[in-house]
Scaffold this motif. Structure first.
Motif, PDB file in Angstrom:
ATOM      1  N   THR A 198      93.722  56.320  66.448  1.00  0.00           N
ATOM      2  CA  THR A 198      93.331  54.692  66.318  1.00  0.00           C
ATOM      3  C   THR A 198      92.045  54.745  66.326  1.00  0.00           C
ATOM      4  O   THR A 198      91.829  53.714  65.516  1.00  0.00           O
ATOM      5  CB  THR A 198      94.135  54.375  67.640  1.00  0.00           C
ATOM      6  N   ARG A 201      90.961  54.865  62.695  1.00  0.00           N
ATOM      7  CA  ARG A 201      91.417  53.838  61.868  1.00  0.00           C
ATOM      8  C   ARG A 201      91.217  52.481  62.274  1.00  0.00           C
ATOM      9  O   ARG A 201      91.115  51.469  61.306  1.00  0.00           O
ATOM     10  CB  ARG A 201      93.099  53.757  61.665  1.00  0.00           C
ATOM     11  N   THR A 202      90.341  52.332  63.420  1.00  0.00           N
ATOM     12  CA  THR A 202      90.025  50.865  63.755  1.00  0.00           C
ATOM     13  C   THR A 202      89.065  50.190  62.658  1.00  0.00           C
ATOM     14  O   THR A 202      88.938  49.095  62.350  1.00  0.00           O
ATOM     15  CB  THR A 202      89.442  50.892  64.880  1.00  0.00           C
ATOM     16  N   VAL A 205      91.037  48.448  60.110  1.00  0.00           N
ATOM     17  CA  VAL A 205      91.659  47.256  60.836  1.00  0.00           C
ATOM     18  C   VAL A 205      90.505  46.399  60.701  1.00  0.00           C
ATOM     19  O   VAL A 205      90.488  45.078  60.213  1.00  0.00           O
ATOM     20  CB  VAL A 205      92.220  47.187  62.145  1.00  0.00           C
ATOM     21  N   ARG A 206      89.242  46.542  61.163  1.00  0.00           N
ATOM     22  CA  ARG A 206      88.128  45.686  61.111  1.00  0.00           C
ATOM     23  C   ARG A 206      87.736  45.298  59.907  1.00  0.00           C
ATOM     24  O   ARG A 206      87.405  43.948  59.582  1.00  0.00           O
ATOM     25  CB  ARG A 206      86.931  46.384  61.659  1.00  0.00           C
ATOM     26  N   ASN A 209      90.318  42.563  58.680  1.00  0.00           N
ATOM     27  CA  ASN A 209      90.121  41.203  59.290  1.00  0.00           C
ATOM     28  C   ASN A 209      88.820  40.696  58.719  1.00  0.00           C
ATOM     29  O   ASN A 209      88.772  39.644  58.319  1.00  0.00           O
ATOM     30  CB  ASN A 209      89.752  41.424  60.762  1.00  0.00           C
ATOM     31  N   ARG A 253      93.702  46.039  53.334  1.00  0.00           N
ATOM     32  CA  ARG A 253      94.912  46.206  54.007  1.00  0.00           C
ATOM     33  C   ARG A 253      95.929  47.352  53.656  1.00  0.00           C
ATOM     34  O   ARG A 253      96.423  48.062  54.369  1.00  0.00           O
ATOM     35  CB  ARG A 253      95.899  45.084  53.424  1.00  0.00           C
ATOM     36  N   ASN A 256      94.401  50.228  55.546  1.00  0.00           N
ATOM     37  CA  ASN A 256      94.913  50.083  56.858  1.00  0.00           C
ATOM     38  C   ASN A 256      96.402  50.636  56.903  1.00  0.00           C
ATOM     39  O   ASN A 256      96.662  51.345  57.816  1.00  0.00           O
ATOM     40  CB  ASN A 256      95.056  48.558  57.318  1.00  0.00           C
ATOM     41  N   LEU A 260      97.912  53.833  59.053  1.00  0.00           N
ATOM     42  CA  LEU A 260      99.026  53.601  60.072  1.00  0.00           C
ATOM     43  C   LEU A 260     100.004  54.448  59.835  1.00  0.00           C
ATOM     44  O   LEU A 260     100.750  54.967  60.714  1.00  0.00           O
ATOM     45  CB  LEU A 260      99.450  52.041  59.931  1.00  0.00           C
ATOM     46  N   ARG A 318      97.810  50.375  69.883  1.00  0.00           N
ATOM     47  CA  ARG A 318      96.933  49.817  68.513  1.00  0.00           C
ATOM     48  C   ARG A 318      96.524  48.293  68.644  1.00  0.00           C
ATOM     49  O   ARG A 318      95.649  48.142  68.406  1.00  0.00           O
ATOM     50  CB  ARG A 318      97.839  50.259  67.180  1.00  0.00           C
ATOM     51  N   GLU A 319      97.728  47.944  68.980  1.00  0.00           N
ATOM     52  CA  GLU A 319      97.737  46.199  68.849  1.00  0.00           C
ATOM     53  C   GLU A 319      96.678  45.837  69.933  1.00  0.00           C
ATOM     54  O   GLU A 319      95.944  44.788  69.967  1.00  0.00           O
ATOM     55  CB  GLU A 319      99.144  45.393  69.006  1.00  0.00           C
ATOM     56  N   GLN A 322      93.226  46.337  69.128  1.00  0.00           N
ATOM     57  CA  GLN A 322      92.834  45.102  68.077  1.00  0.00           C
ATOM     58  C   GLN A 322      92.717  43.819  68.850  1.00  0.00           C
ATOM     59  O   GLN A 322      91.724  42.844  68.549  1.00  0.00           O
ATOM     60  CB  GLN A 322      93.929  45.088  66.914  1.00  0.00           C
TER      61      GLN A 322
END
Length: 601
Positions: A198, A201-202, A205-206, A209, A253, A256, A260, A318-319, A322
């Motif tokens: 995680t 892979r952050t 995600v960043r 966003n 995405r 991401n 995941l 993970r959530e 975030q």
């Protein structure tokens, strides 16, 4: 806590887990509900952990070798107990959620309101540097993140840890220690793997966003400037730029989702190996007669019961990570310090006449750029002083400083002898009415936009404001009258109509000090004359600072200041300045010939 601009998180960014502790103040309001929810959580988890025990005894009774000795009502009672335990687990979980719902929603409400108020306290410079679309998404994600943290930290991570401790305790005391060790090793490997992957892979995600913010901001910016896009037939250009942002968002995405998938596959593998190891041990012990078939069933039920929420725990972690990013970003807005603040001993402004004085004022929006240089002048109480000059001279900056959108860097501004930095901002702004050059309106009815000057104004006062601002005929022509919606930023109204609304607002506000910033710049000559007459009536016995582009609108001012490059280069009445034959006289001559200088700064 750190505060960042729109998309400038550093590559080594790590969320601050202390954010979770900072949510406690928002729970204090409902300590009782939090306590009841925690009690329901514990009871629900006890019922859940006891369920496999009931299942074990059911199987053992049914597996009794001498069926003649088996009492049939005992398994029936055990089945009833099994059903009641399962029902109790679900029931208390639902009660817990129902009790805690008000807590989470109220926390979101409190934080949203706090951020909203804080954003209005921040100076104009902050909002000029931020993009509204990205800021709105930060607030939305942050408030949703708070709800997620409250619900899933308390009702997923904590219960799962509690269940893990209970199950390991049962396995340790009821069976060989190897069962407990195997389960613990599998859980530790699972948690370490989830955290490491995680963290890796952050960044995806960043990035997703950030690209989402960029594309959203681009769309909002383009739609707010709809007319400009149409003026230059740049619909395709805007679409191409938006699609370029969307393409970057699409790739982010995709990265991401691929990361995941890697995480989910690894977690499934660890869980599968753990299940195989424990079940193999159980099968061996059943075959050797060390444990019963009921024990085997109980172990299997515990593994399924434990690993199913543990699998969800990967998603929750993970959530939550975030959500921490989003909440920290939201709290970062709260920790953004306003540069224009009231002093601890600030008192309300006491307006006795409204005399304004600028004393050797120096100011620049940037440290390396001076906009105003040693500006000194006075607006006597009840008089009208006009400021004129070419674009970039610093005229509108005077109004911003008087309104305390910014603080002067040197010198002082006083109202009736009181330094405006030593009075409350609210009292200062209540004493000043502004008719801006660009009137921005809310996407609401015309009535509500006018009443914004004084929301509690009577219908009689409203009608008087309409008459004085020469809005009566315009309103009469509208099918819905004052209930007509003006559109986003007032796009359904012309520039002149919007300025009349601004004038009506000021008439309702009825302040002792007026600032007219190109108050008639969007009006034709006939309407301008009517509005000037109305403004003259409104400005009578009030201190008025008029910033003008059209010199003809201020030639009757008590005093006229001519600015150039941040300095006052001439001052006097209209007749005195014409007689001087300087910069004002040349501007007057050019405007009289129709060759007006560029728009106001």
């Amino acid at each position: 806590m750190r505060a960042y601009a729109d998309n400038d998180y550093p590559g080594d960014y790590r969320p601050d887990w202390r954010v979770i502790a900072s949510l406690w103040p928002y729970l204090k309001e409902f300590r009782g509900r939090v306590g009841i929810a925690a009690a329901c959580l514990i009871v629900a988890k006890l019922a859940t952990v006891a369920t496999p025990v009931a299942l074990k005894y059911i199987v053992d009774h049914l597996d009794a070798k001498d069926s003649g000795d088996m009492v049939l009502w005992i398994p029936v009672l055990l089945v009833v107990a099994y059903g009641l335990l399962r029902f109790s687990g679900t029931l208390f979980n639902e009660v817990r959620d129902a009790v805690f719902a008000r807590v989470a929603e109220r926390a979101m409400r409190r934080v949203s309101l706090q951020v909203f108020r804080h954003l209005h306290r921040l100076e104009l410079g902050f909002h000029l540097d931020r993009r509204t679309g990205g800021l709105a998404r930060d607030i939305e994600r942050g408030t949703n993140g708070i709800s997620f943290l409250l619900r899933f930290t308390l009702f997923n991570i904590v219960p799962t840890i509690l269940e893990l401790v209970m199950v390991c305790g049962i396995l340790l005391f009821a069976f060989d220690p190897g069962y407990m060790l195997t389960v613990l090793v599998a859980v530790v490997i699972y948690v370490v793997f989830s955290i490491r992957v995680t963290e890796w892979r952050t960044r995806f995600v960043r990035e997703a966003n950030a690209k989402d913010n960029e594309s959203n901001s681009r769309a909002v910016d383009s739609l707010l400037n709809y007319e400009t896009v149409k003026y230059f037939s740049n619909e395709d250009f805007e679409a191409e730029r938006y699609d370029a942002n969307l393409a970057e968002w699409e790739q982010a995405r995709l990265n991401n989702r691929l990361s995941l998938a890697t995480l989910n596959a690894g977690q499934a593998l660890i869980i599968g190996i753990g299940l195989i190891a424990v079940m193999a041990m159980a099968v061996t012990d059943v075959a050797a007669g060390d444990i019963t078939l009921g024990d085997f069933t109980m172990i299997n039920a515990y593994l399924l019961q434990l690993f199913i929420p543990l699998n969800a725990l990967g998603f929750v972690y993970r959530e939550i990570r975030q959500a921490l990013v989003n909440v920290e970003r939201l709290f970062g807005l709260l920790e953004q310090p306003p540069t224009v603040v009231d002093t601890p001993d600030a008192k309300p402004l006491a307006v006795t006449g409204g005399r304004i004085e600028f004393r050797h004022v120096e100011f620049g929006y940037r440290p390396d750029q001076r906009i105003l240089q040693d500006v000194s002048f006075e607006v006597p109480a009840g008089s009208r002083v006009a400021v004129v000059g070419a674009s970039g001279a610093g005229k509108s900056t005077l109004a911003r400083l008087l309104f305390r959108f910014f603080d002067v860097q040197e010198g002082a501004i006083t109202v009736d002898g009181q330094d405006i930095r030593e009075v409350t901002q609210q009292s200062l702004r209540e004493a000043i009415g502004v008719v801006p050059q660009d009137t921005v309106m809310f996407n609401d009815s015309l009535r509500r936009n006018i009443l914004y000057g004084r929301p509690d104004a009577s219908e009689e006062d409203l009608q008087r404001a309409l008459r004085m601002a020469h809005l009566e005929d315009f309103v009469a022509r509208l099918p819905e009258g004052l209930e007509t919606r003006v559109g986003e930023r007032g796009l359904k109204l012309s520039g002149g109509e919007k300025q009349r609304v601004a004038i009506a607002r000021v008439i309702l506000k009825d302040p002792p000090i007026l600032v007219l910033d190109e108050a008639t710049s969007s009006l034709d000559s006939v309407a301008e004359q009517h509005i000037l007459e109305a403004l003259d009536e409104v400005a009578s016995n009030r201190t008025t600072l008029a910033i003008a582009h059209r010199l003809s609108t201020v030639n009757d001012a008590d005093s006229i200041l001519v600015m150039d490059a941040g300095c006052i280069v001439e001052r006097g009445t209209h007749e005195q300045l014409l007689a001087l034959g300087g910069r004002y006289a040349r501007l007057w001559e050019r405007q009289a010939l129709g060759d007006e200088p560029s728009a106001d700064a």
